[in-house]
Scaffold this motif. Structure first.
Motif, PDB file in Angstrom:
ATOM      1  N   LEU A  27       0.830  -1.197   0.000  1.00 28.59           N
ATOM      2  CA  LEU A  27       0.000   0.000   0.000  1.00 28.59           C
ATOM      3  C   LEU A  27       0.871   1.256   0.000  1.00 28.59           C
ATOM      4  N   GLU A  28       1.964   1.228   0.763  1.00 30.99           N
ATOM      5  CA  GLU A  28       2.855   2.384   0.796  1.00 30.99           C
ATOM      6  C   GLU A  28       3.488   2.641  -0.578  1.00 30.99           C
ATOM      7  N   GLU A  29       3.826   1.574  -1.293  1.00 37.72           N
ATOM      8  CA  GLU A  29       4.389   1.745  -2.634  1.00 37.72           C
ATOM      9  C   GLU A  29       3.387   2.408  -3.561  1.00 37.72           C
ATOM     10  N   SER A  30       2.127   2.012  -3.423  1.00 34.01           N
ATOM     11  CA  SER A  30       1.096   2.605  -4.266  1.00 34.01           C
ATOM     12  C   SER A  30       0.831   4.053  -3.884  1.00 34.01           C
ATOM     13  N   LEU A  31       0.913   4.385  -2.620  1.00 35.03           N
ATOM     14  CA  LEU A  31       0.710   5.767  -2.190  1.00 35.03           C
ATOM     15  C   LEU A  31       1.875   6.661  -2.593  1.00 35.03           C
ATOM     16  N   THR A  32       3.094   6.103  -2.587  1.00 38.95           N
ATOM     17  CA  THR A  32       4.278   6.907  -2.881  1.00 38.95           C
ATOM     18  C   THR A  32       4.427   7.165  -4.370  1.00 38.95           C
ATOM     19  N   HIS A  33       4.242   6.119  -5.208  1.00 34.97           N
ATOM     20  CA  HIS A  33       4.463   6.244  -6.640  1.00 34.97           C
ATOM     21  C   HIS A  33       3.165   6.388  -7.432  1.00 34.97           C
ATOM     22  N   GLY A  34       2.068   6.562  -6.748  1.00 34.28           N
ATOM     23  CA  GLY A  34       0.798   6.722  -7.442  1.00 34.28           C
ATOM     24  C   GLY A  34       0.090   5.385  -7.604  1.00 34.28           C
ATOM     25  N   PRO A  35      -1.236   5.425  -7.664  1.00 36.65           N
ATOM     26  CA  PRO A  35      -2.039   4.186  -7.753  1.00 36.65           C
ATOM     27  C   PRO A  35      -1.976   3.571  -9.158  1.00 36.65           C
ATOM     28  N   ASP A  36      -0.822   3.052  -9.510  1.00 36.77           N
ATOM     29  CA  ASP A  36      -0.624   2.460 -10.829  1.00 36.77           C
ATOM     30  C   ASP A  36      -0.529   0.939 -10.664  1.00 36.77           C
ATOM     31  N   PRO A  37      -1.518   0.162 -11.116  1.00 35.93           N
ATOM     32  CA  PRO A  37      -1.459  -1.294 -10.965  1.00 35.93           C
ATOM     33  C   PRO A  37      -0.276  -1.916 -11.705  1.00 35.93           C
ATOM     34  N   LEU A  38       0.097  -1.358 -12.850  1.00 35.53           N
ATOM     35  CA  LEU A  38       1.222  -1.919 -13.599  1.00 35.53           C
ATOM     36  C   LEU A  38       2.520  -1.794 -12.812  1.00 35.53           C
ATOM     37  N   HIS A  39       2.700  -0.676 -12.144  1.00 34.11           N
ATOM     38  CA  HIS A  39       3.901  -0.489 -11.335  1.00 34.11           C
ATOM     39  C   HIS A  39       3.945  -1.499 -10.185  1.00 34.11           C
ATOM     40  N   LEU A  40       2.820  -1.687  -9.505  1.00 32.16           N
ATOM     41  CA  LEU A  40       2.778  -2.654  -8.396  1.00 32.16           C
ATOM     42  C   LEU A  40       3.055  -4.071  -8.869  1.00 32.16           C
ATOM     43  N   ALA A  41       2.475  -4.457 -10.001  1.00 34.00           N
ATOM     44  CA  ALA A  41       2.704  -5.807 -10.529  1.00 34.00           C
ATOM     45  C   ALA A  41       4.156  -6.001 -10.925  1.00 34.00           C
ATOM     46  N   ALA A  42       4.792  -4.967 -11.446  1.00 34.24           N
ATOM     47  CA  ALA A  42       6.192  -5.086 -11.862  1.00 34.24           C
ATOM     48  C   ALA A  42       7.129  -5.149 -10.662  1.00 34.24           C
ATOM     49  N   VAL A  43       6.835  -4.413  -9.602  1.00 32.13           N
ATOM     50  CA  VAL A  43       7.730  -4.353  -8.443  1.00 32.13           C
ATOM     51  C   VAL A  43       7.597  -5.592  -7.572  1.00 32.13           C
ATOM     52  N   PHE A  44       6.370  -6.011  -7.284  1.00 29.73           N
ATOM     53  CA  PHE A  44       6.148  -7.096  -6.329  1.00 29.73           C
ATOM     54  C   PHE A  44       5.745  -8.420  -6.983  1.00 29.73           C
ATOM     55  N   GLY A  45       5.474  -8.420  -8.286  1.00 32.53           N
ATOM     56  CA  GLY A  45       5.081  -9.656  -8.941  1.00 32.53           C
ATOM     57  C   GLY A  45       3.721 -10.171  -8.522  1.00 32.53           C
ATOM     58  N   ILE A  46       2.810  -9.313  -8.162  1.00 28.44           N
ATOM     59  CA  ILE A  46       1.472  -9.738  -7.739  1.00 28.44           C
ATOM     60  C   ILE A  46       0.568  -9.855  -8.959  1.00 28.44           C
ATOM     61  N   SER A  47      -0.572 -10.480  -8.760  1.00 26.82           N
ATOM     62  CA  SER A  47      -1.509 -10.702  -9.855  1.00 26.82           C
ATOM     63  C   SER A  47      -2.200  -9.393 -10.237  1.00 26.82           C
ATOM     64  N   PRO A  48      -2.762  -9.315 -11.450  1.00 23.44           N
ATOM     65  CA  PRO A  48      -3.438  -8.068 -11.862  1.00 23.44           C
ATOM     66  C   PRO A  48      -4.592  -7.689 -10.949  1.00 23.44           C
ATOM     67  N   GLY A  49      -5.369  -8.656 -10.520  1.00 25.67           N
ATOM     68  CA  GLY A  49      -6.492  -8.334  -9.648  1.00 25.67           C
ATOM     69  C   GLY A  49      -6.046  -7.758  -8.320  1.00 25.67           C
ATOM     70  N   THR A  50      -4.978  -8.338  -7.729  1.00 26.73           N
ATOM     71  CA  THR A  50      -4.465  -7.811  -6.463  1.00 26.73           C
ATOM     72  C   THR A  50      -3.888  -6.406  -6.657  1.00 26.73           C
ATOM     73  N   ALA A  51      -3.172  -6.193  -7.775  1.00 28.11           N
ATOM     74  CA  ALA A  51      -2.607  -4.872  -8.039  1.00 28.11           C
ATOM     75  C   ALA A  51      -3.706  -3.830  -8.195  1.00 28.11           C
ATOM     76  N   ILE A  52      -4.786  -4.160  -8.864  1.00 33.00           N
ATOM     77  CA  ILE A  52      -5.912  -3.235  -9.017  1.00 33.00           C
ATOM     78  C   ILE A  52      -6.547  -2.929  -7.667  1.00 33.00           C
ATOM     79  N   ARG A  53      -6.643  -3.935  -6.806  1.00 30.63           N
ATOM     80  CA  ARG A  53      -7.239  -3.711  -5.488  1.00 30.63           C
ATOM     81  C   ARG A  53      -6.398  -2.741  -4.669  1.00 30.63           C
ATOM     82  N   TYR A  54      -5.070  -2.899  -4.659  1.00 35.23           N
ATOM     83  CA  TYR A  54      -4.219  -1.984  -3.905  1.00 35.23           C
ATOM     84  C   TYR A  54      -4.241  -0.584  -4.530  1.00 35.23           C
ATOM     85  N   ALA A  55      -4.268  -0.507  -5.844  1.00 36.24           N
ATOM     86  CA  ALA A  55      -4.326   0.806  -6.489  1.00 36.24           C
ATOM     87  C   ALA A  55      -5.627   1.525  -6.148  1.00 36.24           C
ATOM     88  N   ALA A  56      -6.744   0.785  -6.110  1.00 33.41           N
ATOM     89  CA  ALA A  56      -8.027   1.398  -5.755  1.00 33.41           C
ATOM     90  C   ALA A  56      -8.014   1.880  -4.307  1.00 33.41           C
TER      91      ALA A  56
END
Length: 525
Positions: free
Chosen positions: A479-508
């Protein structure tokens, strides 16, 4: 020894325990054996009775029976040393046996032949000749009575082979000197009197042998272990199915075993998933068992009455489990219609994700008092590692030279804090368990002599009762990564290797927090 009076009752022989009408306190065979051989202590049964070459008549008869089963005609020393039990018999059984099958001449001087057998005796001879009846006794070894000074047989070939295997196995798994010595003492107890390829049950090791787990590993490599431990899954399943009607119980048991063991086209499910499935619907199955005898009697209205009374994720989970159960029954052909068909499951109703407070993170850092827990906090709070991934990390995943760390298959750069936590833990591990062969990064007292990962409970126990558990720190880092670099699901998936659905949930969740006016001033307040 005189004759036998007609009214004398049956008794047991004092020396061979044969049952029958005896001429005295012992049978005729033991009376003759006593006149020919002196008394002494039998090397097999430890009784003080007449012995021949160190063994009594009862043990010699048992060794002869074992030798005949092995295709031998005479008794040799290995069969005498291998006597661990005696097959009891009736008095004069051996003499009458020869009289029936005609292996010797009868009469006082052996001059009279046997009489012609009556009608039907040939069939009786074919049925009973050479058949040894065994009593259904569950005889277990009692290693608690072992006396090392008197019973140890260091020249036993099986013991010599077992000690050699234990030494090689201990060197390969980093056993300490004390553990290796303890296993060696246990092997002397277990294998001193061992002969042949007889199996040793694990339950026999529990009461008298220390380090039974390591001893069992050695016996397994020797091919001598009979692991008679009941799987925990079987006891759990029997307990959970108690109270269901036979028709429902049978189908539920088949479904659970298919989930646990897998099938021709399905993989086995995680044990936690199997337990959660049955625990979630067991009250429903108990309620149906009071009205129905089989799952084919359950209707769509029964399912709707259950799921409509639930809300949120509990409704979704219950309906998914019931779909799995009735889908299995439909595939197996035990029901005609699936009562859960065309009932919408609905989307997941996730709760709001909120950042941890500074005081909560401080409590988690304060609870990490050992090198292992400090490393776990660093991996979870900085690299968003799950507790399962922390336990399964290998030494090969750490590259201190290039300052790289691989977590769940993804390589990440090492920061200074994680680097110090890693070096502190590796220094402690090298000092505490210098000879361990476990390839995993984290080890403890139990896994240091094995090659398996540590358990999840051992990793997370220090943080029980806190708001900032390891899994909660993992969530807060994403969540902190999404707050710091903006709610971008692609960025979260690239950094942590999480699934698209999980990345969208954290970005939302991050987008919702960023839209709050107070978050523009202090996200941690």
């Amino acid at each position: 020894m005189g004759g036998i009076s007609p009214g004398k009752p049956a008794a047991s022989c004092a020396e061979c325990f044969a049952w029958g009408v005896l001429p005295g306190h012992c049978c005729r065979a033991c009376y003759t054996f006593r006149n020919l051989h002196p008394s002494g202590r039998c090397a097999a049964c430890q009784r003080t009775v007449p012995i021949k070459e160190g063994y009594c008549r009862l043990c010699r008869l048992q060794a002869l029976a074992d030798a005949k089963d092995a295709g031998k005609t005479t008794v040799s020393e290995p069969f005498l040393r291998g006597v661990r039990h005696q097959q009891l018999f009736f008095a004069r059984m051996h003499r009458d046996h020869y009289r029936v099958i005609g292996r010797e001449r009868l009469g006082k001087n052996g001059t009279r032949g046997r009489r012609p057998p009556p009608m039907g005796a040939e069939l009786r001879d074919q049925v009973w000749a050479g058949v040894q009846l065994h009593l259904p006794l569950d005889l277990r070894r009692d290693y608690g009575r072992f006396d090392r000074r008197m019973d140890a047989d260091l020249a036993n070939p099986t013991l010599i082979r077992g000690r050699r295997v234990a030494q090689d196995f201990g060197e390969a798994h980093g056993w300490s000197r004390a553990l290796a010595a303890g296993v060696d003492r246990a092997l002397v107890v277990v294998l001193s009197c061992h002969t042949g390829d007889e199996k040793i049950r694990y339950s026999e090791l529990i009461s008298a042998v220390r380090h039974r787990g390591r001893v069992a590993d050695v016996l397994d490599r020797l091919g001598l272990l009979d692991d008679d431990r009941a799987p925990a899954f079987e006891a759990w399943l029997e307990r959970k199915l108690d109270g269901l009607t036979p028709g429902i119980r049978r189908e539920v048991e088949d479904w659970i075993r298919a989930l646990h063991d897998g099938g021709p086209r399905t993989r086995p499910r995680d044990p936690n998933t199997v337990w959660g499935y049955l625990n979630g619907i067991r009250p429903i199955l108990l309620g149906w068992s009071r009205h129905y005898n089989h799952l084919r009697e359950v209707t769509r209205d029964d399912v709707l009455a259950i799921v409509n009374a639930l809300q949120g994720n509990k409704r979704r989970h219950t309906l998914s489990v019931l779909r799995s159960l009735f889908g299995h029954c439909r595939k197996a052909g035990v029901i005609f219609l699936d009562p859960t068909a065309r009932i919408r499951v609905g989307p997941n109703n996730y709760g709001a994700i909120l950042p941890l407070g500074d005081h909560e993170i401080t409590e988690a850092v304060g609870a990490a008092t050992t090198p292992a827990t400090r490393l776990a906090v660093a991996l979870a709070a900085i690299h968003a590692a799950r507790s399962k991934d922390i336990g399964q990390s290998l030494l090969d995943d750490v590259d201190l030279g290039d300052r790289r760390l691989t977590i769940a298959g993804r390589s990440r750069p090492l920061d200074d804090l994680t680097y110090r936590a890693l070096t502190d833990w590796l220094s402690y591990r090298r000092t505490r368990w210098p000879n361990t062969a476990n390839p995993h990064l984290l080890v403890n007292r139990v896994t240091a002599v094995r090659t398996c990962p540590v358990g999840r409970v051992w990793i997370t126990r220090a943080f029980w009762g806190l708001a900032a558990t390891l899994d909660r720190l993992h969530v807060d880092r994403q969540l902190e990564e999404s707050l710091t670099h903006g709610p971008d699901p692609l960025h979260l998936a690239a950094v942590f290797g999480i699934s698209p659905g999980t990345a969208i949930r954290y970005a939302a969740a991050a987008r919702h927090l960023l839209e709050t006016p107070a978050e523009h001033h202090d996200l941690r307040s």
